[in-house]
Design an enzyme around this catalytic site. Structure first.
Site, PDB file in Angstrom:
ATOM      1  N   HIS A   1      10.675 112.084  61.115  1.00 57.52           N
ATOM      2  CA  HIS A   1      11.499 113.046  61.858  1.00 57.52           C
ATOM      3  C   HIS A   1      10.697 113.848  62.870  1.00 57.52           C
ATOM      4  O   HIS A   1      11.221 114.269  63.906  1.00 57.52           O
ATOM      5  CB  HIS A   1      12.166 114.030  60.888  1.00 57.52           C
ATOM      6  CG  HIS A   1      13.126 113.379  59.941  1.00 57.52           C
ATOM      7  ND1 HIS A   1      13.535 113.954  58.765  1.00 57.52           N
ATOM      8  CD2 HIS A   1      13.762 112.173  59.994  1.00 57.52           C
ATOM      9  CE1 HIS A   1      14.374 113.158  58.132  1.00 57.52           C
ATOM     10  NE2 HIS A   1      14.529 112.065  58.857  1.00 57.52           N
TER      11      HIS A   1
ATOM     12  N   PHE B   1      11.447 110.376  52.707  1.00 61.60           N
ATOM     13  CA  PHE B   1      10.133 110.590  53.316  1.00 61.60           C
ATOM     14  C   PHE B   1      10.201 111.120  54.747  1.00 61.60           C
ATOM     15  O   PHE B   1       9.376 110.774  55.603  1.00 61.60           O
ATOM     16  CB  PHE B   1       9.303 109.299  53.275  1.00 61.60           C
ATOM     17  CG  PHE B   1       9.495 108.501  52.014  1.00 61.60           C
ATOM     18  CD1 PHE B   1       9.237 109.066  50.780  1.00 61.60           C
ATOM     19  CD2 PHE B   1       9.972 107.197  52.056  1.00 61.60           C
ATOM     20  CE1 PHE B   1       9.443 108.344  49.606  1.00 61.60           C
ATOM     21  CE2 PHE B   1      10.179 106.467  50.893  1.00 61.60           C
ATOM     22  CZ  PHE B   1       9.912 107.045  49.666  1.00 61.60           C
ATOM     23  N   CYS B   2      11.195 111.961  55.023  1.00 59.14           N
ATOM     24  CA  CYS B   2      11.382 112.518  56.375  1.00 59.14           C
ATOM     25  C   CYS B   2      11.516 111.414  57.422  1.00 59.14           C
ATOM     26  O   CYS B   2      11.023 111.545  58.551  1.00 59.14           O
ATOM     27  CB  CYS B   2      10.248 113.472  56.748  1.00 59.14           C
ATOM     28  SG  CYS B   2      10.151 114.926  55.702  1.00 59.14           S
ATOM     29  N   ALA B   3      12.155 110.320  57.030  1.00 61.23           N
ATOM     30  CA  ALA B   3      12.409 109.209  57.953  1.00 61.23           C
ATOM     31  C   ALA B   3      13.771 108.614  57.602  1.00 61.23           C
ATOM     32  O   ALA B   3      13.904 107.407  57.371  1.00 61.23           O
ATOM     33  CB  ALA B   3      11.309 108.166  57.851  1.00 61.23           C
TER      34      ALA B   3
END
Length: 443
Positions: A129, A373-375
């Site tokens: 992100h 995982f911030c994705a």
């Protein structure tokens, strides 16, 4: 025996690797950290250097005291060491210190937004992100597609560069995925990007601590223009990030954060900004963070980034072979991929990612990460979640969020730790019903 002794020596360089922790049953066990992609433990050399420097710590720049002069000299010389670590051309580029890689990308997003009208930025489907969200409110953003194996499609990259007919000003690409471990061919990407008049930013947060990387080569077309990375992912958890960028870019326009240290002359009617990089580092800088990062880089250089890369790839291949022999496990991304960092994401059929992560911690003292995982767009794509399912979760945030379990290695991890991990995974799969009942009843 030689290999074992070498690994044992590397392990002795890292703080906390033999720490004992309590399991759910009350027994004590040695902690196994397979969550290095999130953050790494500190090197002992980093802690020693920070303590050794502490008596000399002082405010840098403009101080006439001996400690201030010494601190200032240490701070400025560190830019050269850091630049050399990644092969940056310091005649052309500047090294700017920030809190982390996220702040570094945000800083670049503000600076570039002032330099051309309505520009296009190409991010990709595999980005964290932090290399997606900063571009959205200032640019027209499009996303380079991925192939079936989860790696970047160079064909789609070129297709989009052609489609936008010179309007793409920046391509922002991760050096290595924090979900699948896939390394992107940065030199090839840079060559393509530069042929269409754009620049290339590399998010090096998952790459720089694990493999050799050089910003400068004999062919300028193959060199990335910008690089960011974080110290806390390379064994120096003292709050420093790095942005390496062309000096000329940051000499245009005012900095987005202003205040002490950013100026040469101020009146109530006029501001003369300081030269780069000082104009971009408002306020009192984190010199202890810089000391920590340079100490980490010295140790990593002594080990050799090629040796670290080789060892971590060997750990990854070993783990993938073991996982491939276990039924009910799905590994995401290309299991045969050779050009990767030590990151593996997987799920166990019939068990949620959060339950698997909790069992690994409670029953084995093994730290992993679970979730997206911030994705999130990348994970949704790899999991094959249709858009209407994503919409349902937007409307009802109480619905369970799909995700994965991620293991990620550091140079200090061992084959024995992997064997312990694999053994527990097999037990979890063999006794799925028992664990579901045990943890459901517990909650």
């Amino acid at each position: 025996m030689f290999k074992y002794n070498l690994m044992h020596h590397w392990r002795s360089l890292v703080s906390g690797v033999e720490t004992k922790i309590p399991l759910k049953n009350g027994q004590m066990t040695t902690y196994i950290n397979f969550d290095n992609a999130a953050t790494t433990p500190p090197l002992l050399s980093v802690l020693e250097e920070v303590v050794a420097f502490s008596p000399w710590y002082s405010s840098i720049h403009r101080g006439t005291g001996y400690k201030s002069q010494l601190s200032s000299d240490r701070y400025e010389k560190s830019r050269e060491l850091i630049g050399h670590f990644v092969g940056a051309d310091l005649e052309k580029n500047t090294v700017i210190f920030l809190k982390n890689a996220t702040e570094a990308i945000n800083k670049l997003s503000y600076r570039l937004s002032n330099q051309s009208p309505n520009p296009v930025v190409l991010s990709s489907f595999m980005e964290h992100h932090s290399n997606d969200l900063p571009w959205r409110d200032k640019y027209r953003v499009d996303y380079v597609d991925i192939k079936e194996n989860g790696c970047l499609s160079l064909e789609d990259l070129e297709h989009k560069l052609i489609h936008y007919k010179g309007e793409v000003k920046l391509v922002a690409i991760t050096g290595a995925s924090n979900v699948t471990g896939c390394k992107n061919p940065i030199n090839r990407i840079a060559n393509i990007v530069h042929q269409y008049g754009a620049q290339l930013l590399v998010d090096g947060a998952q790459l720089i601590p694990h493999a050799p990387f050089y910003m400068s080569s004999s062919n300028p077309l193959e060199n990335p223009d910008y690089l960011v990375f974080s110290a806390h992912k390379m064994y120096a958890p003292f709050g420093i990030g790095v942005l390496i960028a062309p000096k000329d870019v940051f000499r245009q326009g005012p900095p987005e954060y202003v205040g002490g240290g950013t100026v040469e002359l101020v009146t109530h009617d006029h501001i003369k900004w300081a030269d780069v990089p000082n104009r971009e580092e408002a306020g009192s800088p984190n010199i202890l963070g810089v000391v920590a990062l340079t100490a980490a880089m010295k140790t990593l250089n002594e080990i050799g980034m090629e040796h670290i890369d080789r060892h971590e790839q060997s750990l990854t291949r070993y783990t993938l072979e073991k996982l491939n022999s276990i039924s009910d496990i799905t590994v995401y991304g290309d299991m045969t991929l050779k050009n990767r960092v030590g990151i593996i994401s997987f799920n166990i059929e019939g068990l949620t990612h959060d339950l698997v992560a909790k069992i690994l911690s409670d029953e084995g003292g093994i730290a992993v990460r679970n979730g997206c995982f911030c994705a999130q767009p990348y994970v949704q794509r790899l999991l094959g979640i249709p858009p209407d399912e994503v919409e349902k979760r937007k409307e009802d945030p109480t619905l369970f969020h799909p995700g994965m379990v991620r293991v990620s290695f550091g140079f200090y991890n061992t084959y024995r730790e992997i064997d312990i991990f694999i053994s527990l995974l097999k037990r979890i799969i063999q006794y799925k019903g028992y664990y579901v009942k045990k943890y459901t009843n517990h909650h």
